[in-house]
Design a protein around this motif. Structure first.
Motif, PDB file in Angstrom:
ATOM      1  N   VAL A 347      38.699  50.114  55.499  1.00 46.99           N
ATOM      2  CA  VAL A 347      37.656  48.944  55.514  1.00 46.99           C
ATOM      3  C   VAL A 347      38.016  47.674  54.920  1.00 46.99           C
ATOM      4  O   VAL A 347      38.712  47.750  53.529  1.00 46.99           O
ATOM      5  N   LEU A 348      37.788  46.564  55.536  1.00 41.81           N
ATOM      6  CA  LEU A 348      38.327  45.290  54.957  1.00 41.81           C
ATOM      7  C   LEU A 348      36.918  44.765  54.206  1.00 41.81           C
ATOM      8  O   LEU A 348      37.350  44.096  53.261  1.00 41.81           O
ATOM      9  N   ALA A 349      35.815  44.969  54.739  1.00 45.10           N
ATOM     10  CA  ALA A 349      34.482  44.334  54.189  1.00 45.10           C
ATOM     11  C   ALA A 349      33.323  44.982  54.676  1.00 45.10           C
ATOM     12  O   ALA A 349      33.387  45.493  55.747  1.00 45.10           O
ATOM     13  N   VAL A 350      32.296  45.129  53.970  1.00 45.94           N
ATOM     14  CA  VAL A 350      31.183  45.570  54.246  1.00 45.94           C
ATOM     15  C   VAL A 350      29.912  44.588  54.048  1.00 45.94           C
ATOM     16  O   VAL A 350      30.017  43.997  52.886  1.00 45.94           O
ATOM     17  N   ARG A 351      29.130  44.315  54.813  1.00 36.79           N
ATOM     18  CA  ARG A 351      27.740  43.327  54.690  1.00 36.79           C
ATOM     19  C   ARG A 351      26.660  44.014  55.104  1.00 36.79           C
ATOM     20  O   ARG A 351      26.814  45.075  55.741  1.00 36.79           O
ATOM     21  N   GLY A 352      25.455  43.121  54.720  1.00 37.92           N
ATOM     22  CA  GLY A 352      24.486  43.665  55.212  1.00 37.92           C
ATOM     23  C   GLY A 352      23.304  44.062  54.083  1.00 37.92           C
ATOM     24  O   GLY A 352      23.738  43.491  52.682  1.00 37.92           O
ATOM     25  N   LEU A 353      22.075  44.482  54.153  1.00 41.46           N
ATOM     26  CA  LEU A 353      21.095  44.805  53.312  1.00 41.46           C
ATOM     27  C   LEU A 353      20.302  45.880  53.774  1.00 41.46           C
ATOM     28  O   LEU A 353      20.038  46.019  54.770  1.00 41.46           O
ATOM     29  N   GLY A 354      19.958  46.699  52.722  1.00 41.59           N
ATOM     30  CA  GLY A 354      19.071  47.750  53.140  1.00 41.59           C
ATOM     31  C   GLY A 354      19.923  48.676  53.848  1.00 41.59           C
ATOM     32  O   GLY A 354      21.313  48.909  53.667  1.00 41.59           O
ATOM     33  N   LEU A 355      19.253  49.299  54.802  1.00 43.09           N
ATOM     34  CA  LEU A 355      20.077  50.313  55.525  1.00 43.09           C
ATOM     35  C   LEU A 355      20.694  49.642  56.924  1.00 43.09           C
ATOM     36  O   LEU A 355      20.603  50.239  58.027  1.00 43.09           O
ATOM     37  N   TRP A 356      21.152  48.656  56.708  1.00 42.85           N
ATOM     38  CA  TRP A 356      21.995  47.931  57.654  1.00 42.85           C
ATOM     39  C   TRP A 356      23.339  47.671  57.316  1.00 42.85           C
ATOM     40  O   TRP A 356      23.338  46.830  55.934  1.00 42.85           O
ATOM     41  N   ALA A 357      24.330  47.999  57.831  1.00 46.89           N
ATOM     42  CA  ALA A 357      25.548  47.530  57.259  1.00 46.89           C
ATOM     43  C   ALA A 357      26.628  47.181  58.558  1.00 46.89           C
ATOM     44  O   ALA A 357      26.871  47.928  59.328  1.00 46.89           O
ATOM     45  N   GLY A 358      27.118  46.053  58.217  1.00 46.56           N
ATOM     46  CA  GLY A 358      28.403  45.754  58.961  1.00 46.56           C
ATOM     47  C   GLY A 358      29.593  46.262  58.257  1.00 46.56           C
ATOM     48  O   GLY A 358      30.133  45.536  57.212  1.00 46.56           O
ATOM     49  N   VAL A 359      30.701  46.892  59.157  1.00 40.77           N
ATOM     50  CA  VAL A 359      31.919  47.605  58.550  1.00 40.77           C
ATOM     51  C   VAL A 359      32.959  46.796  59.147  1.00 40.77           C
ATOM     52  O   VAL A 359      33.264  47.250  60.287  1.00 40.77           O
ATOM     53  N   ASP A 360      33.543  45.940  58.644  1.00 41.86           N
ATOM     54  CA  ASP A 360      34.837  45.309  59.074  1.00 41.86           C
ATOM     55  C   ASP A 360      36.010  46.533  58.921  1.00 41.86           C
ATOM     56  O   ASP A 360      36.555  46.583  57.844  1.00 41.86           O
ATOM     57  N   VAL A 361      36.550  46.792  60.164  1.00 38.27           N
ATOM     58  CA  VAL A 361      37.802  47.930  60.176  1.00 38.27           C
ATOM     59  C   VAL A 361      38.951  46.929  60.267  1.00 38.27           C
ATOM     60  O   VAL A 361      39.039  46.299  61.092  1.00 38.27           O
ATOM     61  N   ASP A 362      39.930  47.513  59.600  1.00 38.78           N
ATOM     62  CA  ASP A 362      41.336  46.973  59.610  1.00 38.78           C
ATOM     63  C   ASP A 362      41.821  47.116  61.241  1.00 38.78           C
ATOM     64  O   ASP A 362      42.095  48.246  61.562  1.00 38.78           O
ATOM     65  N   PRO A 363      41.842  45.988  61.821  1.00 41.96           N
ATOM     66  CA  PRO A 363      42.321  45.961  63.174  1.00 41.96           C
ATOM     67  C   PRO A 363      43.499  46.345  63.526  1.00 41.96           C
ATOM     68  O   PRO A 363      43.943  47.128  64.587  1.00 41.96           O
ATOM     69  N   ALA A 364      44.520  46.722  62.213  1.00 44.90           N
ATOM     70  CA  ALA A 364      45.736  47.260  62.531  1.00 44.90           C
ATOM     71  C   ALA A 364      45.697  48.839  63.081  1.00 44.90           C
ATOM     72  O   ALA A 364      46.624  49.315  63.402  1.00 44.90           O
ATOM     73  N   LEU A 365      44.533  49.347  62.586  1.00 43.91           N
ATOM     74  CA  LEU A 365      44.232  50.889  62.569  1.00 43.91           C
ATOM     75  C   LEU A 365      43.719  51.056  64.012  1.00 43.91           C
ATOM     76  O   LEU A 365      44.119  51.995  64.486  1.00 43.91           O
TER      77      LEU A 365
END
Ligand SMILES: *Cc1c(COP(=O)(O)O)cnc(C)c1O
Length: 420
Positions: A347-365
């Motif tokens: 995982v590269l980054a996690v964003r959001g608030l409350g029960l809402w999360a955007g998870v950036d996954v390493d595109p190399a994977l």
């Protein structure tokens, strides 16, 4: 000759095909291809769980883009729906209904505004908000006929109508659907200086998602919404918050704007407002704004119907207790903490608030789609957005243990399931 899906299921085993295979094949034959769904055929659902046609169970971590905030078939909401089904479901606004007043009163109070314009889909609420802002511009602000402009953010998502895709910056959503509706000016999301510089004497509104959902759960800079609020006030421009996905407890607040202490002039609501039973959306504002509409100038046959408003009133009563907002805040902290522990492990980054999360996954994977498929195999439903971002937005009735399990499965999928 098979007459129904159920008949074809009965014969499935003999052909070596699963119920899932058959349902997808039938759907593909007769369905416009405007979606690319995961190969999971939902059949029934309760709370945070969906069961497919082959009896497999999945933890729903998408919640129909936040339309299922209160869980699938929330018993309080289905009871209200059942009760109203036995009384009356549709009158049209040609007559009054005894359900409309209570809903509009309850929602006005929840939002701290005077009035509600009930509609059906989210896109309709956005369209209605645009119409109201233009009419307000013409009648209250004094903008010459046909010259009104509305400032929007790049990478927005506000729905799928012609006018809304006219100010989308996503070529997939936009290309081929011209001619486009004029009167919109896009600025980078989060750039308050650009908002200020773009506003002129004919600007009637700034229309924003407080947190950009479809774009990947993009958080604005801390001072962005407070500054936009001040700029709108200073220039006599309506601040319109599209809280269709971010609102109604998703972020730990009734409205995501509250996180920044901001009160917009107009709320656009939808998705969870219909309790995952019916489409129900609304424009909510004070009388100096919504009061510009006169009989005949706007409407909808199904808007504010007795079934939808009976359900909506129950949803608003559930929100008025604050219980779902607190739950989303507490469980959201856990979700974010556990997801952030995966940074550096795929995982590269996690964003959001409350029960809402955007998870950036390493595109190399691998792609977000590949990871969504792997997670579906592990019993978790999520949706990828924009290449390698996964969105977690489970029903707020999810438990802490289920959150832990989902994140554990994500860790396992990142470690073992992707081609490399
Ligand atoms: C989903 C969504 C809409 C459109 O709602 P529909 O009910 O799909 O028309 C508008 N704005 C935002 C922020 C959304 O997430």
């Amino acid at each position: 000759m098979l007459n129904t899906v159920t008949d074809s299921f009965a014969d499935a085993a003999t052909d070596g095909l699963t119920n899932t295979d058959l349902a997808i094949e039938l759907e593909a034959k007769h369905t416009a291809r405007n979606y690319a769904p995961l190969p999971v055929v939902a059949h029934s659902a309760t709370g945070a769980w969906i069961t497919d046609v082959d009896g497999r169970r999945y933890l729903d971590c998408l919640a129909a883009y936040s339309a299922v905030n209160f869980g699938h078939r929330n018993p309080t909401i289905t009871a209200a729906a059942h009760a109203q089904l036995d009384i009356m479901t549709l009158a049209s606004r040609a007559f009054h209904s005894d359900r409309l007043g209570p809903f509009n009163e309850a929602l006005s109070r929840l939002a701290g505004k005077d009035m509600v314009l009930p509609m059906n889909s989210g896109a309709e609420a956005v369209e209605s908000g645009i119409k109201v802002a233009r009419k307000w511009g013409a009648e209250v602000k004094g903008v010459p006929a046909g010259l009104a402009n509305i400032v929007v953010a790049e990478n927005n998502f506000h729905g799928r109508t012609i006018s809304i895709v006219s100010f989308s910056s996503d070529p997939v959503a936009r290309d081929g659907f011209g001619p486009y509706t004029p009167g919109f000016r896009a600025v980078p999301f989060g750039d308050a200086d650009a908002v200020a510089a773009t506003i002129d004497e004919n600007t009637v509104a700034v229309l924003l998602e407080p947190i950009q959902g479809e774009a990947g759960i993009i958080m604005p800079p801390e001072d962005f919404l407070p500054r936009v609020r001040r700029i709108c006030t200073d220039h006599n421009v309506l601040m319109i918050a599209d809280e269709i996905q971010s609102g109604l407890a998703r972020t730990g607040y009734t409205f995501a704007c509250e996180h920044w202490g901001v009160v917009p002039d107009v709320y656009l609501l939808g998705k969870a407002l219909g309790g995952a039973v019916v489409p129900l959306s609304a424009v909510v504002a004070d009388a100096d704004v919504l009061g510009v509409l006169n009989p005949g100038e706007h409407g909808s046959t199904f808007g504010g119907n007795p079934l939808a408003t009976a359900i909506g009133t129950t949803v608003v009563e559930m929100l008025a207790t604050g219980e779902f907002q607190s739950r989303s805040k507490e469980l959201g902290a856990r979700l974010h903490e556990r997801l952030r522990a995966l940074i550096g492990r795929g995982v590269l980054a996690v964003r959001g608030l409350g029960l809402w999360a955007g998870v950036d996954v390493d595109p190399a994977l691998g792609t977000g789609k590949q990871l969504s498929l792997a997670l579906a195999d592990r019993g978790i439903l999520v949706k990828d957005t924009h290449g390698s971002t996964l969105r977690f937005a489970p029903p707020i009735v999810i438990t802490a243990e289920e959150i832990d399990w989902a994140v554990d499965q994500l860790a396992e999928a990142l470690a073992h399931d992707l081609p490399r």
